[in-house]
Design a protein around this motif. Structure first.
Motif, PDB file in Angstrom:
ATOM      1  N   VAL A 347       0.840  -1.202   0.000  1.00  0.00           N
ATOM      2  CA  VAL A 347       0.000   0.000   0.000  1.00  0.00           C
ATOM      3  C   VAL A 347       0.876   1.253   0.000  1.00  0.00           C
ATOM      4  CG1 VAL A 347      -1.753   1.300   1.258  1.00  0.00           C
ATOM      5  CG2 VAL A 347      -1.898  -1.199   1.160  1.00  0.00           C
ATOM      6  N   VAL A 348       1.899   1.255   0.849  1.00  0.00           N
ATOM      7  CA  VAL A 348       2.788   2.423   0.934  1.00  0.00           C
ATOM      8  C   VAL A 348       3.539   2.624  -0.382  1.00  0.00           C
ATOM      9  CG1 VAL A 348       4.812   3.357   2.124  1.00  0.00           C
ATOM     10  CG2 VAL A 348       2.983   2.251   3.433  1.00  0.00           C
ATOM     11  N   LEU A 354       2.096   7.340  -6.340  1.00  0.00           N
ATOM     12  CA  LEU A 354       1.126   8.407  -6.614  1.00  0.00           C
ATOM     13  C   LEU A 354       1.719   9.770  -6.263  1.00  0.00           C
ATOM     14  CD1 LEU A 354      -1.761   9.057  -7.533  1.00  0.00           C
ATOM     15  CD2 LEU A 354      -2.491   8.805  -5.153  1.00  0.00           C
ATOM     16  N   ALA A 355       2.448   9.833  -5.158  1.00  0.00           N
ATOM     17  CA  ALA A 355       3.097  11.094  -4.776  1.00  0.00           C
ATOM     18  C   ALA A 355       4.108  11.525  -5.835  1.00  0.00           C
ATOM     19  CB  ALA A 355       3.772  10.941  -3.419  1.00  0.00           C
ATOM     20  N   PRO A 362       9.693  14.502  -1.727  1.00  0.00           N
ATOM     21  CA  PRO A 362       9.923  13.398  -0.786  1.00  0.00           C
ATOM     22  C   PRO A 362      10.690  13.809   0.454  1.00  0.00           C
ATOM     23  CG  PRO A 362      11.310  13.157  -2.741  1.00  0.00           C
ATOM     24  CD  PRO A 362      10.354  14.279  -3.027  1.00  0.00           C
ATOM     25  N   ALA A 363      11.549  14.812   0.333  1.00  0.00           N
ATOM     26  CA  ALA A 363      12.317  15.271   1.493  1.00  0.00           C
ATOM     27  C   ALA A 363      11.390  15.823   2.568  1.00  0.00           C
ATOM     28  CB  ALA A 363      13.323  16.332   1.068  1.00  0.00           C
ATOM     29  N   ILE A 398       1.971  10.903   3.288  1.00  0.00           N
ATOM     30  CA  ILE A 398       2.726  10.852   2.033  1.00  0.00           C
ATOM     31  C   ILE A 398       2.084  11.725   0.967  1.00  0.00           C
ATOM     32  CG2 ILE A 398       3.372   9.308   0.118  1.00  0.00           C
ATOM     33  CD1 ILE A 398       3.648   7.061   2.233  1.00  0.00           C
ATOM     34  N   LEU A 399       0.750  11.800   0.947  1.00  0.00           N
ATOM     35  CA  LEU A 399       0.023  12.433  -0.156  1.00  0.00           C
ATOM     36  C   LEU A 399      -0.540  13.812   0.172  1.00  0.00           C
ATOM     37  CD1 LEU A 399      -1.981   9.249  -1.259  1.00  0.00           C
ATOM     38  CD2 LEU A 399       0.035  10.214  -2.387  1.00  0.00           C
ATOM     39  N   HIS A 400      -0.301  14.339   1.369  1.00  0.00           N
ATOM     40  CA  HIS A 400      -1.027  15.530   1.798  1.00  0.00           C
ATOM     41  C   HIS A 400      -0.746  16.755   0.923  1.00  0.00           C
ATOM     42  CE1 HIS A 400       2.839  16.261   3.851  1.00  0.00           C
ATOM     43  NE2 HIS A 400       2.485  17.532   3.944  1.00  0.00           N
ATOM     44  N   ASP A 401       0.393  16.802   0.266  1.00  0.00           N
ATOM     45  CA  ASP A 401       0.750  17.993  -0.523  1.00  0.00           C
ATOM     46  C   ASP A 401       0.610  17.804  -2.033  1.00  0.00           C
ATOM     47  OD1 ASP A 401       1.214  19.896   1.391  1.00  0.00           O
ATOM     48  OD2 ASP A 401       3.389  19.596   1.486  1.00  0.00           O
TER      49      ASP A 401
END
Length: 544
Positions: A347-348, A354-355, A362-363, A398-401
């Motif tokens: 899943v991760v 997707l990110a 990623p940083a 991971i996807l919030h931004d």
């Protein structure tokens, strides 16, 4: 003060030579209400999470024929389904499988399309006491992966660079594309073999023309599959589902692999078998191969699909696996008590892909992810959530931004839209909605009944969102600056304050200013005011 434990009485003492207690075993059941049959597997899950099938049943139904031709389940078919499932319920009672968490009953593609789906589900569930759930396409793909994963691993196929897994169903076909053991594509298509047969029968297709028609429909499906996967050489093609057992018996070498569930067939032998089957009507197939009529209606288009898929994808042989949706359901129930680290990492992995697609930094998000997980673990007594919610928080971090890809202004709302309209392999649509809403609340407004996407959730889900969003807001507040590796945060509770101790930071002015605003939800949810401080040497000694 802890009470002193009293010494055991002679009756309570355990003899030194007493046998060890038997490991806990759980009997469960998986019911697949499919387009052409209802199937039941009763299985036993041992203490290590291994599954052993105790009994299997199968009864043919006309659900696919009803829905694919008429658009709805007909009354006679519904009555037959109720009668079959009542018999299953009586058998399950004999096995003492009566609790809701012991039974997983699902309906597949026919139910997703039936105009009277809700009535069908309610009637069957009410009449039999077996709760039936209509599977989403993404959930069916996940269960297919669970059904084959252990077999692929035992065969060493997860080590192959590119593996295509095609599950040929009566109403639809599922594609899983694995790269280095990770699912990179999970796609469903409406090209099922029973649907093909019913469409051709309704349009008058038959006789000598069937071979060409089956091939044409198979090629149309394979073209969709080919467009869904990267343009690269496929190391292995794996097929399962409709016609798999027949193809293994008539076109493959001896079954091999774990529990003799894997066979290998050359493309030429599959093609020859498909050419032999295609012109024959189901009645002739029943007589020649001693198969049931429902099987006879699907075997020719199924084998044709296998052969054409192999030819178009340019593989020389096909691995045929004996596995089913019920295997996936049983494995899923086993994982309830034996959570698979490999599943969470899958899943991760999908979340990271997707990110990357939307150019997230990623940083930044990896540090937010680490901080959010550290907060979640530290606050276990306060939030009382479990591993699944931790996974949803991880994905939201991971996807919030990713909404910045559309516009930095109001990007939290763009993030919600992108996540809600994407798929992460292994998560359901409801899971994705939860992740999307948690990500939406990482900044600006807090959860409110005036927000439609939040208000539509059940109360329990709304509280989960509020807790996870509160944690994510704090994690995002204290990770303002990108760095190569996450920091090891420490925590301390001081009266009504929750103190986050941050190492290697001389100036936390910006973090405190942001936290003063974004930490209000945390204080409301957990009753603790978040505070951030530098971790000094004396603080480290005090915490040790």
């Amino acid at each position: 003060m802890d009470q002193l434990q009293q010494p055991a009485t002679p009756m309570e003492a355990t003899p030194l030579n007493a046998p060890a207690p038997e490991p806990a075993r759980r009997v469960v059941a998986a019911i697949d209400i499919g387009s052409s049959a209802i199937r039941l597997d009763i299985g036993e899950i041992d203490a290590l999470g291994q599954v052993r099938v105790l009994e299997s049943l199968r009864h043919g139904v006309r659900l696919g024929k009803d829905v694919f031709v008429r658009g709805r389940v007909q009354p006679d078919t519904l009555r037959r389904c109720v009668a079959i499932l009542k018999n299953y319920a009586r058998l399950l009672a004999e096995y003492d499988v009566v609790q809701p968490d012991q039974i997983r009953a699902v309906a597949t593609s026919f139910a997703r399309e039936a105009s009277n789906r809700d009535m069908f589900v309610d009637r069957v569930s009410t009449a039999t006491g077996i709760h039936v759930r209509v599977l989403e396409e993404s959930e069916e793909a996940r269960l297919t992966y669970l059904a084959v994963r252990d077999i692929l691993e035992a065969e060493g196929l997860l080590e192959d660079q590119n593996v295509a897994v095609v599950e040929i169903g009566s109403g639809g076909t599922i594609l899983l594309y694995l790269t280095n053991g990770k699912v990179t594509v999970a796609q469903s298509f409406r090209g099922g073999v029973l649907r093909t047969r019913e469409f051709l029968s309704a349009s008058g297709g038959g006789g000598p023309r069937l071979k060409g028609l089956f091939k044409a429909y198979a090629l149309e499906l394979v073209e969709q599959i080919q467009q869904s996967i990267p343009h690269e050489k496929i190391a292995t093609l794996v097929v399962l589902g409709a016609g798999a057992r027949f193809a293994a018996e008539h076109a493959a070498d001896e079954m091999q692999g774990p529990s003799a569930r894997v066979a290998c067939a050359s493309v030429n032998r599959l093609t020859d078998l498909a050419d032999q089957l295609a012109p024959l009507p189901p009645e002739a197939l029943v007589r020649r191969y001693k198969m049931t009529f429902p099987d006879a209606t699907i075997v020719a288009p199924a084998v044709m699909t296998m052969a054409q898929t192999a030819r178009v994808l340019k593989v020389r042989e096909v691995r045929i696996i004996q596995a089913s949706l019920r295997d996936g359901l049983l494995r899923d129930m086993a994982l309830r008590d034996h959570r698979s680290e490999g599943f969470e990492e899958q899943v991760v992995y999908s979340a990271n892909r997707l990110a990357a697609r939307y150019g997230a930094d990623p940083a930044h998000y990896r540090n937010v992810e680490a901080a959010a997980l550290a907060l979640f673990d530290e606050l276990q007594d306060e939030h009382q959530l479990h591993g699944h919610e931790r996974l949803l928080l991880r994905c939201a971090a991971i996807l919030h931004d990713i909404g910045i890809y559309i516009n930095a202004r109001a990007h939290h709302k763009h993030s919600m839209y992108l996540i809600a309209n994407s798929d992460l392999f292994g998560l359901t649509r409801h899971n994705m909605q939860m992740v999307a809403i948690v990500a939406r609340y990482h900044r600006k407004a807090v959860p409110s009944p005036s927000h439609p996407e939040f208000a539509m959730l059940a109360l329990e889900s709304r509280m989960r969102v509020a807790k996870l969003a509160a944690i994510l807001r704090v994690a995002d507040s204290i990770e303002r600056m990108p760095r190569d590796a996450p920091r090891r945060l420490k925590f301390r509770r001081e009266s009504d304050r929750f103190v986050i101790l941050v190492p290697d930071m001389e100036d936390l002015t910006m973090e405190r200013l942001v936290l003063r605003t974004k930490g209000k939800l945390f204080a409301d949810v957990f009753g603790l005011v978040p505070d951030v401080r530098e971790l000094r040497a004396d603080s480290t000694n005090a915490l040790a």
